[in-house]
Design an enzyme around this catalytic site. Structure first.
Site, PDB file in Angstrom:
ATOM      1  N   GLU A  84      -3.657   1.576  -7.905  1.00 29.72           N
ATOM      2  CA  GLU A  84      -4.009   2.414  -6.635  1.00 29.72           C
ATOM      3  C   GLU A  84      -3.072   3.617  -7.371  1.00 29.72           C
ATOM      4  OE1 GLU A  84      -6.454   1.589  -2.867  1.00 29.72           O
ATOM      5  OE2 GLU A  84      -4.421   1.389  -2.788  1.00 29.72           O
ATOM      6  N   HIS A  87       0.480  -1.073  -0.001  1.00 34.19           N
ATOM      7  CA  HIS A  87       0.164   0.140  -0.180  1.00 34.19           C
ATOM      8  C   HIS A  87       0.880   1.537  -0.279  1.00 34.19           C
ATOM      9  CE1 HIS A  87      -3.200   2.978   1.232  1.00 34.19           C
ATOM     10  NE2 HIS A  87      -4.084   2.099   0.582  1.00 34.19           N
TER      11      HIS A  87
HETATM   12  P1  PGA Z   1      -9.339   6.145   0.212  1.00 34.50           P
HETATM   13  O1  PGA Z   1      -8.302   5.110   0.181  1.00 34.50           O
HETATM   14  O2  PGA Z   1     -10.340   5.203  -0.572  1.00 34.50           O
HETATM   15  O3  PGA Z   1      -9.977   6.721   1.213  1.00 34.50           O
HETATM   16  O4  PGA Z   1      -9.227   6.948  -1.512  1.00 34.50           O
HETATM   17  C1  PGA Z   1      -8.433   4.083  -0.509  1.00 34.50           C
HETATM   18  C2  PGA Z   1      -7.201   3.040  -0.779  1.00 34.50           C
HETATM   19  O5  PGA Z   1      -5.943   3.607   0.594  1.00 34.50           O
HETATM   20  O6  PGA Z   1      -7.028   1.810  -0.586  1.00 34.50           O
END
Ligand code: PGA
Length: 251
Positions: free
Chosen positions: A165, A95
């Protein structure tokens, strides 16, 4: 194929009572879904209580991180085998918030290896920090994916869920536009195919994460052509998460 929605609770909520309540409400919604699997990734300390609640099979439990060590003198760490023993099926690795704290691609690949070697699924997060006109970010992303998958045995490819992401869209106001998500999901799958095989890439689950909410979730899946979502804030906001799950299930 069923869609997959993974909730990353991060360091929320503040009390065990609230955590149990969020899990209970989530299961209540999941009981009415037909086409969606749901995973909750609470903070470590809440996992045993949530895993042993009623109707536990409605909601898979994930963890937000793991040590790559098997055991021994590692203060503050939790091993993959310990998580599996608590009933955990998925663990997030790479992450961006962990990468910011120092996780390199090499460390991420060790975590992925630890997760898959005990039979759990790794939710491998990848994504560019920023974009540039020349497309250098694509090359960097490719290197990040390859580095994070280094030394993973080919027969473990099926235990890897890819979560694309873009870092600039995490915790932001808006998600990436769905048509761009579609291009990026294809790109991520292509790199996965270079590392493993075209067949394994076709079968792989690719998620999108970054400011997903009940309003944009369905479009991200239908236009963005992803297999599911990694949801942060909205996964602990019950009215919103309930609507999100229903919207995803009705696609
Ligand atoms: P968020 O976070 O949906 O609050 O933008 C996503 C993540 O960090 O996996």
């Amino acid at each position: 194929m069923k869609k997959l929605v993974i909730g990353n609770w991060k360091m929320n909520p503040a009390t065990l009572e609230e955590a149990k309540e969020i899990a209970r409400k989530t299961r209540h919604v999941v009981a009415g879904l037909a086409h969606t699997d749901v995973v909750a990734c609470p903070p470590f300390v809440y996992i045993p209580a949530i895993a042993s609640q009623r109707d536990s099979d409605l909601l898979e439990i994930g963890a937000q991180s793991v040590s790559f060590e098997e055991g021994g003198p590692h203060t503050g760490e939790v091993s993959a085998a310990m998580l599996r023993d608590m009933g955990v099926k998925y663990v997030i690795a790479g992450h961006s918030e962990e990468r910011t704290k120092g996780d390199t691609d090499e460390i991420v690949s060790k975590r992925v290896n630890a997760i898959v070697s005990v039979g759990m699924s790794a939710v491998l997060c990848v994504g560019e920090n920023e974009r540039d006109e020349g497309g250098v970010y694509l090359e960097k992303l490719k290197q990040q994916i390859k580095g994070s998958l280094a030394n993973i045995p080919a027969n473990k490819a099926k235990n890897i869920v890819l979560a694309y992401e873009p870092v600039w869209a995490i915790g932001a106001k808006e998600a990436m536009p769905a048509d761009q998500i579609r291009e990026m999901a294809l790109f991520v799958r292509k790199v996965f195919s270079d590392v493993f095989s075209a067949d394994q890439a076709l079968k792989a689950t690719v998620l999108y994460g970054g400011s997903v909410n009940f309003r944009n979730a369905a479009e991200i899946i239908s236009v963005g052509q992803v297999d599911g979502l990694l949801v942060g804030r909205e996964s602990v906001n019950m009215p919103g998460f309930t609507e999100l799950l229903k919207a995803v299930d009705s696609i």
